[in-house]
Enzyme design. Structure first.
Site, PDB file in Angstrom:
ATOM      1  N   GLU A   1      -5.044   6.717 -11.466  1.00  0.00           N
ATOM      2  CA  GLU A   1      -5.164   6.659 -10.003  1.00  0.00           C
ATOM      3  C   GLU A   1      -3.775   6.708  -9.361  1.00  0.00           C
ATOM      4  OE1 GLU A   1      -5.096   3.280  -7.804  1.00  0.00           O
ATOM      5  OE2 GLU A   1      -5.350   1.840  -9.429  1.00  0.00           O
TER       6      GLU A   1
ATOM      7  N   LYS B   1      -8.454  -7.990 -10.001  1.00  0.00           N
ATOM      8  CA  LYS B   1      -7.255  -8.660  -9.505  1.00  0.00           C
ATOM      9  C   LYS B   1      -7.553 -10.120  -9.175  1.00  0.00           C
ATOM     10  CE  LYS B   1      -6.347  -5.321  -6.760  1.00  0.00           C
ATOM     11  NZ  LYS B   1      -6.460  -3.920  -6.959  1.00  0.00           N
TER      12      LYS B   1
HETATM   13  N1  PSU Z   1      -4.614  -2.285  -9.171  1.00  0.00           N
HETATM   14  C1  PSU Z   1      -3.283  -2.463  -9.067  1.00  0.00           C
HETATM   15  N2  PSU Z   1      -2.678  -2.094  -7.938  1.00  0.00           N
HETATM   16  C2  PSU Z   1      -3.365  -1.478  -6.913  1.00  0.00           C
HETATM   17  C3  PSU Z   1      -4.769  -1.278  -7.031  1.00  0.00           C
HETATM   18  C4  PSU Z   1      -5.332  -1.709  -8.184  1.00  0.00           C
HETATM   19  O1  PSU Z   1      -2.657  -2.959  -9.995  1.00  0.00           O
HETATM   20  O2  PSU Z   1      -2.737  -1.094  -5.937  1.00  0.00           O
HETATM   21  C5  PSU Z   1      -5.537  -0.541  -5.954  1.00  0.00           C
HETATM   22  C6  PSU Z   1      -6.595   0.340  -6.655  1.00  0.00           C
HETATM   23  O3  PSU Z   1      -6.396   1.657  -6.212  1.00  0.00           O
HETATM   24  C7  PSU Z   1      -7.923  -0.208  -6.216  1.00  0.00           C
HETATM   25  C8  PSU Z   1      -7.567  -0.671  -4.839  1.00  0.00           C
HETATM   26  O4  PSU Z   1      -8.942   0.739  -6.242  1.00  0.00           O
HETATM   27  O5  PSU Z   1      -6.312  -1.321  -5.041  1.00  0.00           O
HETATM   28  C9  PSU Z   1      -8.634  -1.565  -4.239  1.00  0.00           C
HETATM   29  O6  PSU Z   1      -8.432  -1.657  -2.868  1.00  0.00           O
HETATM   30  P1  PSU Z   1      -9.537  -2.394  -1.954  1.00  0.00           P
HETATM   31  O7  PSU Z   1      -9.462  -3.823  -2.337  1.00  0.00           O
HETATM   32  O8  PSU Z   1      -9.049  -2.123  -0.559  1.00  0.00           O
HETATM   33  O9  PSU Z   1     -10.842  -1.745  -2.246  1.00  0.00           O
END
Ligand code: PSU
Ligand code: MN
Length: 308
Positions: free
Chosen positions: A24, A158
């Site tokens: 990604e 996370k």
């Molecule tokens: N994992 C990481 N760093 C990130 C992300 C995930 O270590 O920046 C990103 C991924 O792209 C994931 C996104 O899909 O954060 C999720 O964002 P949200 O909580 O707005 O859906």
């Protein structure tokens, strides 16, 4: 249909049935500061190449859906202020206006599926945010797991999220959460949490078999492969707890909502841990890239055997 712009190297690997790992790009554009983000992206691709596997970083550049990036394209994503963060909701807008965007796990999954890539490596997936039962802040990532046939190797969800609610949501959506050599859900910066993981597998070939069984059935959707951060780079759960709680309060006071929440929290946590969280983040992404490569090889070999 809007054509994907697939890098020649990736096209060749896919044509020959060789192992490919998707990556990604929101983690580059919004997950880490420059220049650590560009270095991380380069090392991840190198780690994958070392295993004899082809990396395919996915992003939108000038409205084109790119599968496999050049070095300069990775630098643009890492450096430019003009790069948006695109989940599925944002894709059509970004494409129609010829903009740049890092793709989140959800957007990357659906593009990888269209390209025919079965394995994808990232850091941590999005999930149900704390207090999500009131805010409705549930990452599109979870919904995409219910729809796109891609296995995503991550270090769990996370730690800024509500992990038990995230696990419940995945169960509702019928998504396997497989612990790689672990019985406890990894919590991103920490190698384990106190949450039991429903399924455990101890080798890439067992994981490839599970993927095959799922999609042969066929059961629609993706899988979460939860791979703990290496022990020597982890930050214990207890240490992270107070840091995250502080960051969450600051986000609330600053009125941060929507897609800004995750990047804001990641940045605050990195500052509060004086970079230790960033170091753990990079280590776990590399660790995931390695396991994803091994799974992609096992899966590609099984496919080849089945077609003989
Ligand atoms: N994992 C990481 N760093 C990130 C992300 C995930 O270590 O920046 C990103 C991924 O792209 C994931 C996104 O899909 O954060 C999720 O964002 P949200 O909580 O707005 O859906
Ligand atoms: Mn959200």
């Amino acid at each position: 249909m809007i054509a994907l712009d697939i890098h020649e190297e990736v096209q060749k690997a896919l044509r020959e049935g060789k192992a490919v790992v998707a990556l990604e790009s929101t983690i580059i554009s919004h997950g880490m500061p420059y220049p650590d983000n560009v270095e991380m992206a380069k090392s991840v691709e190198e780690t994958i190449r070392k295993q004899g596997v082809t990396p395919a970083t996915i992003a939108i550049l000038d409205g084109k859906v790119k599968v496999g990036l050049t070095h300069d394209e990775i630098v643009t994503l890492g450096k430019s202020e003009e790069v948006l963060k695109a989940s599925k909701r944002d894709l059509a807008y970004v494409i129609s206006r010829n903009l740049h965007a890092g793709t989140t796990v959800s957007a990357t999954m659906l593009i990888a599926e269209r390209a025919g890539i079965k394995v994808f490596a990232t850091g941590g997936i999005g999930g149900v945010h704390r207090n999500g039962q009131n805010t409705f802040d549930i990452s599109r990532d979870l919904e995409e797991f219910a729809q796109s046939n891609v296995a995503v190797v991550c270090a769990g969800a996370k730690a800024i999220l509500d992990l038990p609610l995230t696990m419940e949501y995945l169960e509702t959506k019928g998504v396997e959460v497989v612990g790689y050599k672990t019985d406890k859900l990894p919590a991103f910066y920490s190698s384990e949490s106190d949450i039991d993981i429903p399924q455990r597998l101890d080798s890439p070939s067992e994981i490839a078999k599970l993927m095959k069984a799922k999609w042969d059935f066929p059961l629609k959707g993706g899988l979460v492969i939860a791979n703990p951060v290496p022990k020597d780079k982890e930050i214990p759960y207890e240490t992270m707890r107070s840091v995250i709680e502080e960051a969450l309060l600051e986000a609330k006071d600053a009125g941060i909502i929507g897609k800004e929440v995750t990047p804001y929290l990641l940045e605050k946590v990195a500052k509060k841990t004086k970079g230790a969280s960033l170091e753990a983040n990079i280590a776990l992404v590399l660790n995931n890239a390695k396991l994803a490569s091994e799974i992609a090889i096992a899966f590609a070999n099984d496919e080849k055997e089945a077609s003989l």
